[in-house]
Design an enzyme around this catalytic site. Structure first.
Site, PDB file in Angstrom:
ATOM      1  N   SER A 129       0.831  -1.213   0.000  1.00 57.02           N
ATOM      2  CA  SER A 129       0.000   0.000   0.000  1.00 57.02           C
ATOM      3  C   SER A 129       0.857   1.251   0.000  1.00 57.02           C
ATOM      4  O   SER A 129       1.999   1.230   0.446  1.00 57.02           O
ATOM      5  CB  SER A 129      -0.866   0.049   1.253  1.00 57.02           C
ATOM      6  OG  SER A 129      -1.678  -1.062   1.329  1.00 57.02           O
TER       7      SER A 129
HETATM    8  N1  SAH Z   1      -0.727  -4.641   3.787  1.00 57.52           N
HETATM    9  C1  SAH Z   1      -0.007  -5.309   2.727  1.00 57.52           C
HETATM   10  C2  SAH Z   1      -0.974  -5.453   1.572  1.00 57.52           C
HETATM   11  C3  SAH Z   1      -0.561  -6.368   0.519  1.00 57.52           C
HETATM   12  S1  SAH Z   1      -1.718  -6.413  -0.852  1.00 57.52           S
HETATM   13  C4  SAH Z   1       1.188  -4.461   2.365  1.00 57.52           C
HETATM   14  O1  SAH Z   1       1.041  -3.239   2.325  1.00 57.52           O
HETATM   15  O2  SAH Z   1       2.257  -5.006   2.113  1.00 57.52           O
HETATM   16  C5  SAH Z   1      -2.965  -7.471  -0.226  1.00 57.52           C
HETATM   17  C6  SAH Z   1      -2.466  -8.819   0.186  1.00 57.52           C
HETATM   18  O3  SAH Z   1      -3.608  -9.605   0.507  1.00 57.52           O
HETATM   19  C7  SAH Z   1      -1.689  -9.556  -0.881  1.00 57.52           C
HETATM   20  O4  SAH Z   1      -0.433  -9.879  -0.378  1.00 57.52           O
HETATM   21  C8  SAH Z   1      -2.537 -10.792  -1.149  1.00 57.52           C
HETATM   22  O5  SAH Z   1      -1.748 -11.923  -1.455  1.00 57.52           O
HETATM   23  C9  SAH Z   1      -3.294 -10.938   0.160  1.00 57.52           C
HETATM   24  N2  SAH Z   1      -4.548 -11.691   0.091  1.00 57.52           N
HETATM   25  C10 SAH Z   1      -5.551 -11.583  -0.819  1.00 57.52           C
HETATM   26  N3  SAH Z   1      -6.536 -12.459  -0.531  1.00 57.52           N
HETATM   27  C11 SAH Z   1      -6.140 -13.131   0.585  1.00 57.52           C
HETATM   28  C12 SAH Z   1      -6.731 -14.172   1.369  1.00 57.52           C
HETATM   29  N4  SAH Z   1      -7.921 -14.722   1.071  1.00 57.52           N
HETATM   30  N5  SAH Z   1      -6.049 -14.609   2.442  1.00 57.52           N
HETATM   31  C13 SAH Z   1      -4.835 -14.103   2.777  1.00 57.52           C
HETATM   32  N6  SAH Z   1      -4.220 -13.129   2.062  1.00 57.52           N
HETATM   33  C14 SAH Z   1      -4.874 -12.643   0.988  1.00 57.52           C
END
Ligand code: SAH
Length: 294
Positions: A129
């Site tokens: 993000s």
């Molecule tokens: N807060 C993190 C956001 C990463 S993007 C950062 O800033 O680094 C969102 C993340 O959610 C991704 O890494 C994706 O793999 C994860 N994601 C999506 N669906 C998911 C699920 N059902 N269970 C666990 N992780 C999930």
């Protein structure tokens, strides 16, 4: 050139980079801003922060970890935090301290610009993000990230926010990340090891797990704070169940149009939901759907 014209030109420039970033960026309605762009003044509207000036001893130790204050990266990270303070996104002293202590540069893939206020691709159709979204979520959750509290970070991705949560709740609390891409769990663990949150990874007060975050992480429930880093079609029931009475969840909800929702569970167990702002996150979905979404 007049100041007003300069501001308009900068806004246009950021608008272009905002849309050019398409595919795997997460965007909020707030324009991405570079830390070195003092004219860009669009205001964010987060309002739930409190200022707490004095850092705890654990925080002081974390700040000293790895000589964070002496490297050039640390200076740039600090400048990024100061910029977010100037724009009013960060209001709380504690949030600023934590974001200074956890160097974002350690969590962004090589070649990216870690201190630029924009989401960035991290592989697997996921993004880290933008700094202003991390800051906004920390502000919204601050009262539920007090020392000794329990925090769940669903979709922990790079591990950046989970590391921030760990510093806020301290070694007497628990910060739990859940991510369904095993490679991201491995790389986020490596990122955290290089960061000021490493001691908490070692003492077990910070952990990252491979799991479907739509089910939460029942083993350590209930949580004072739940953050979801990917947009759900609806608020998953399991996450509401795992929220402690008095706790707060911040979760983006929606598909094409998404709202960042603030979910508060009152002490009597009743739940209230309000919209904070319009956002754009990658979906909270199955691993297969995410990996084949191109
Ligand atoms: N807060 C993190 C956001 C990463 S993007 C950062 O800033 O680094 C969102 C993340 O959610 C991704 O890494 C994706 O793999 C994860 N994601 C999506 N669906 C998911 C699920 N059902 N269970 C666990 N992780 C999930």
């Amino acid at each position: 050139m007049s100041k007003r014209r300069a501001v308009l030109l900068l806004r246009e420039r950021f608008r272009s980079s905002f849309f050019a970033h398409h595919r795997d960026r997460r965007t909020s309605i707030h324009r991405p801003r570079a830390v070195d762009s003092p004219h860009c003044s669009s205001a964010a509207t987060y309002s739930s922060s409190r200022s707490r000036a004095s850092p705890r001893p654990a925080m002081e130790a974390a700040l000293a970890h790895n000589g964070l204050w002496s490297s050039g990266a640390s200076e740039k990270n600090k400048a990024m935090v100061e910029q977010l303070q100037r724009y009013g996104v960060i209001k709380s002293a504690k949030v600023a301290e934590v974001m200074e202590a956890i160097d974002r540069g350690l969590f962004v893939p090589p070649g990216a610009s870690p201190y630029f206020d924009s989401p960035m691709a991290i592989g697997y159709n996921a993004t880290i993000s933008a700094p202003h979204m991390h800051a906004a979520c920390l502000e919204l959750l601050e009262d539920h990230l007090q020392p000794g509290m329990r925090a769940l970070d669903v979709g922990s991705g790079t591990g950046y926010l989970t590391a921030c949560f760990a510093l806020m709740v301290g070694p007497e609390g628990r910060a739990v990340g859940v991510e369904h891409i095993p490679e991201l769990v491995a790389s986020s663990t490596e990122n955290i090891k290089k960061s000021a949150a490493d001691p908490q990874l070692k003492d077990g007060s910070l952990s990252i797990h491979i799991a479907d975050g739509r089910e939460g992480w029942p083993e350590l429930a209930p949580y004072d704070c739940i953050h979801v880093g990917a947009a759900a079609p609806q608020i998953p029931e399991a996450l509401i169940e795992q929220l402690k009475p008095g706790g707060r969840m911040v979760i983006p909800v929606g598909t094409v149009f998404q709202e960042l929702k603030v979910v508060d569970k009152k002490l009597d167990g009743t739940v209230s939901v309000r919209d904070e702002t319009s956002v754009r996150y990658v979906p909270l979905t199955s691993k297969d759907a995410q990996l084949h979404s191109n």
